[in-house]
Structures are given as structure tokens and as C-alpha cells.
Motif scaffolding. Structure first.
Motif, PDB file in Angstrom:
ATOM      1  N   GLY A  46       0.845  -1.222  -0.075  1.00 21.81           N
ATOM      2  CA  GLY A  46      -0.016   0.235  -0.129  1.00 21.81           C
ATOM      3  C   GLY A  46       0.903   1.135  -0.060  1.00 21.81           C
ATOM      4  N   LYS A  47       2.103   1.052  -0.186  1.00 22.84           N
ATOM      5  CA  LYS A  47       2.833   2.649  -0.196  1.00 22.84           C
ATOM      6  C   LYS A  47       3.746   2.544  -1.205  1.00 22.84           C
ATOM      7  N   GLN A  48       4.511   3.551  -1.545  1.00 22.40           N
ATOM      8  CA  GLN A  48       5.252   3.787  -2.966  1.00 22.40           C
ATOM      9  C   GLN A  48       6.441   3.213  -2.495  1.00 22.40           C
ATOM     10  N   ARG A  49       7.095   3.116  -3.839  1.00 22.93           N
ATOM     11  CA  ARG A  49       8.448   2.509  -3.757  1.00 22.93           C
ATOM     12  C   ARG A  49       9.629   3.591  -3.302  1.00 22.93           C
ATOM     13  N   GLU A  50      10.419   3.123  -2.348  1.00 23.71           N
ATOM     14  CA  GLU A  50      11.366   4.026  -1.843  1.00 23.71           C
ATOM     15  C   GLU A  50      12.926   3.428  -1.934  1.00 23.71           C
ATOM     16  N   LEU A  51      13.752   4.350  -2.078  1.00 18.53           N
ATOM     17  CA  LEU A  51      15.123   3.823  -2.260  1.00 18.53           C
ATOM     18  C   LEU A  51      15.702   3.166  -0.816  1.00 18.53           C
ATOM     19  N   VAL A  52      16.269   2.312  -0.783  1.00 21.91           N
ATOM     20  CA  VAL A  52      16.741   1.459   0.173  1.00 21.91           C
ATOM     21  C   VAL A  52      18.324   1.914   0.282  1.00 21.91           C
ATOM     22  N   ALA A  53      19.203   1.715  -0.800  1.00 20.80           N
ATOM     23  CA  ALA A  53      20.493   1.778  -0.906  1.00 20.80           C
ATOM     24  C   ALA A  53      20.843   1.650  -2.435  1.00 20.80           C
ATOM     25  N   ALA A  54      21.861   2.468  -2.740  1.00 24.57           N
ATOM     26  CA  ALA A  54      22.467   2.461  -3.971  1.00 24.57           C
ATOM     27  C   ALA A  54      23.848   2.881  -4.055  1.00 24.57           C
ATOM     28  N   LEU A  55      24.554   2.263  -5.141  1.00 23.38           N
ATOM     29  CA  LEU A  55      26.034   2.156  -5.271  1.00 23.38           C
ATOM     30  C   LEU A  55      26.468   2.675  -6.692  1.00 23.38           C
ATOM     31  N   THR A  56      27.324   3.750  -6.718  1.00 22.26           N
ATOM     32  CA  THR A  56      27.655   4.086  -8.091  1.00 22.26           C
ATOM     33  C   THR A  56      28.797   3.395  -8.461  1.00 22.26           C
ATOM     34  N   ARG A  57      29.531   3.345  -9.601  1.00 22.44           N
ATOM     35  CA  ARG A  57      30.554   2.632 -10.144  1.00 22.44           C
ATOM     36  C   ARG A  57      31.605   3.171  -9.443  1.00 22.44           C
ATOM     37  N   GLY A  58      32.372   2.488  -8.417  1.00 19.84           N
ATOM     38  CA  GLY A  58      33.515   2.736  -8.141  1.00 19.84           C
ATOM     39  C   GLY A  58      33.218   4.144  -6.887  1.00 19.84           C
ATOM     40  N   GLY A  59      31.937   4.336  -6.509  1.00 17.29           N
ATOM     41  CA  GLY A  59      31.653   5.210  -5.534  1.00 17.29           C
ATOM     42  C   GLY A  59      31.235   4.911  -4.204  1.00 17.29           C
ATOM     43  N   SER A  60      30.899   5.801  -3.339  1.00 22.97           N
ATOM     44  CA  SER A  60      30.450   5.598  -2.065  1.00 22.97           C
ATOM     45  C   SER A  60      28.771   5.201  -2.068  1.00 22.97           C
ATOM     46  N   PRO A  61      28.409   4.196  -1.117  1.00 23.83           N
ATOM     47  CA  PRO A  61      27.112   3.888  -1.143  1.00 23.83           C
ATOM     48  C   PRO A  61      26.169   5.063  -0.370  1.00 23.83           C
ATOM     49  N   ASN A  62      25.086   5.039  -0.784  1.00 28.17           N
ATOM     50  CA  ASN A  62      24.035   5.735  -0.173  1.00 28.17           C
ATOM     51  C   ASN A  62      22.788   5.123   0.279  1.00 28.17           C
ATOM     52  N   TYR A  63      22.629   5.195   1.661  1.00 26.34           N
ATOM     53  CA  TYR A  63      21.421   4.613   2.195  1.00 26.34           C
ATOM     54  C   TYR A  63      20.407   5.482   2.847  1.00 26.34           C
ATOM     55  N   ALA A  64      19.132   4.615   2.777  1.00 27.17           N
ATOM     56  CA  ALA A  64      18.047   5.367   3.241  1.00 27.17           C
ATOM     57  C   ALA A  64      18.455   5.216   5.069  1.00 27.17           C
ATOM     58  N   ASP A  65      17.705   6.227   5.814  1.00 23.09           N
ATOM     59  CA  ASP A  65      17.954   6.134   6.941  1.00 23.09           C
ATOM     60  C   ASP A  65      17.606   5.000   7.819  1.00 23.09           C
ATOM     61  N   SER A  66      16.578   4.363   7.133  1.00 22.06           N
ATOM     62  CA  SER A  66      16.087   3.203   7.913  1.00 22.06           C
ATOM     63  C   SER A  66      17.028   1.989   7.542  1.00 22.06           C
TER      64      SER A  66
END
Length: 124
Positions: A42-62
């Protein structure tokens, strides 16, 4: 054609762990970023984590402190290690590939792709 195939979902008790995997297939020569999204019922799709090629990860606060994203660029794959799972982590997890550069018919293209999703259920 490019396809993303996910695996690793399932039923786990609160506090447990799961490892999700996603592999991209096709005539790919590079992928800019790969990540995971969560869609709770029942909710929208949300980012959990992402990683660029050779970059640093990005995380949702949760996800900070509990989840770890990693990539294997040689295999065009991304992984999500999920620890200390909570009932609110329940939902469908989608793999996303941004900036997928591939060949088709002798021409190069760049597009984004989604996997079909894998169900994660955290329940006792």
C-alpha cells in the motif's frame, strides 16, 4: 535486451538476516549505478540503498547500520545484505540499474532498468 534478475527474498523472523542478489544480463559494457528499492504494501516504492560504479554507498535512514550494499562490476551484479530485520522491512524489493550502457544491432544505448522484484516477509 537487458534483464535484471533478483533472488534471495523469503520469510525471516524479526532480527534475522537475508541477502538479496541481482544480476544484469545482456550486451552490457557498463552500469553507472545499481541499487535497491523497497515497496511496502500500500505504499510507494522507496530507495533503500544505491552504489555508483567506484563510488560510495547511499543509504536510506531506515537502512543505515543494518543493511550493506555491494557490487561486483565484473558480474554486473549488486547485493544487499540485510541484518536485524524488522516487520516494517516487509515488502517487495526491486533492483534498479541506472545508466546501463549496452549494444544492440551495432549501436550503443543507455537506459535504466528494473528487476521483477523479490518478496521479503519479516514475521514471527
Amino acid at each position: 535486451q537487458v534483464h535484471l534478475v533478483e533472488s534471495g527474498g523469503g520469510l525471516v523472523q524479526p532480527g534475522g538476516s537475508l541477502r538479496l542478489s541481482c544480476a544484469a544480463s545482456g550486451a552490457i559494457f557498463s552500469i553507472n549505478a545499481m541499487g535497491w528499492y523497497h515497496q511496502a504494501p500500500g505504499k510507494q516504492r522507496e530507495l533503500v540503498a544505491a552504489l555508483t560504479r567506484g563510488g560510495s554507498p547511499n543509504y536510506a535512514d531506515s537502512a543505515k547500520g543494518r543493511f550493506t550494499i555491494s557490487r561486483d562490476n565484473a558480474k554486473n551484479s549488486v547485493y544487499l545484505q540485510m541484518n536485524s530485520l524488522k516487520p516494517e522491512d516487509t515488502g517487495v524489493y526491486y533492483c534498479h540499474a541506472h545508466g546501463v550502457a549496452y549494444f544492440r544491432g551495432g549501436t550503443s544505448y543507455t537506459d535504466d532498468y528494473w528487476g521483477q522484484g523479490t518478496q521479503v516477509t519479516v514475521s514471527s
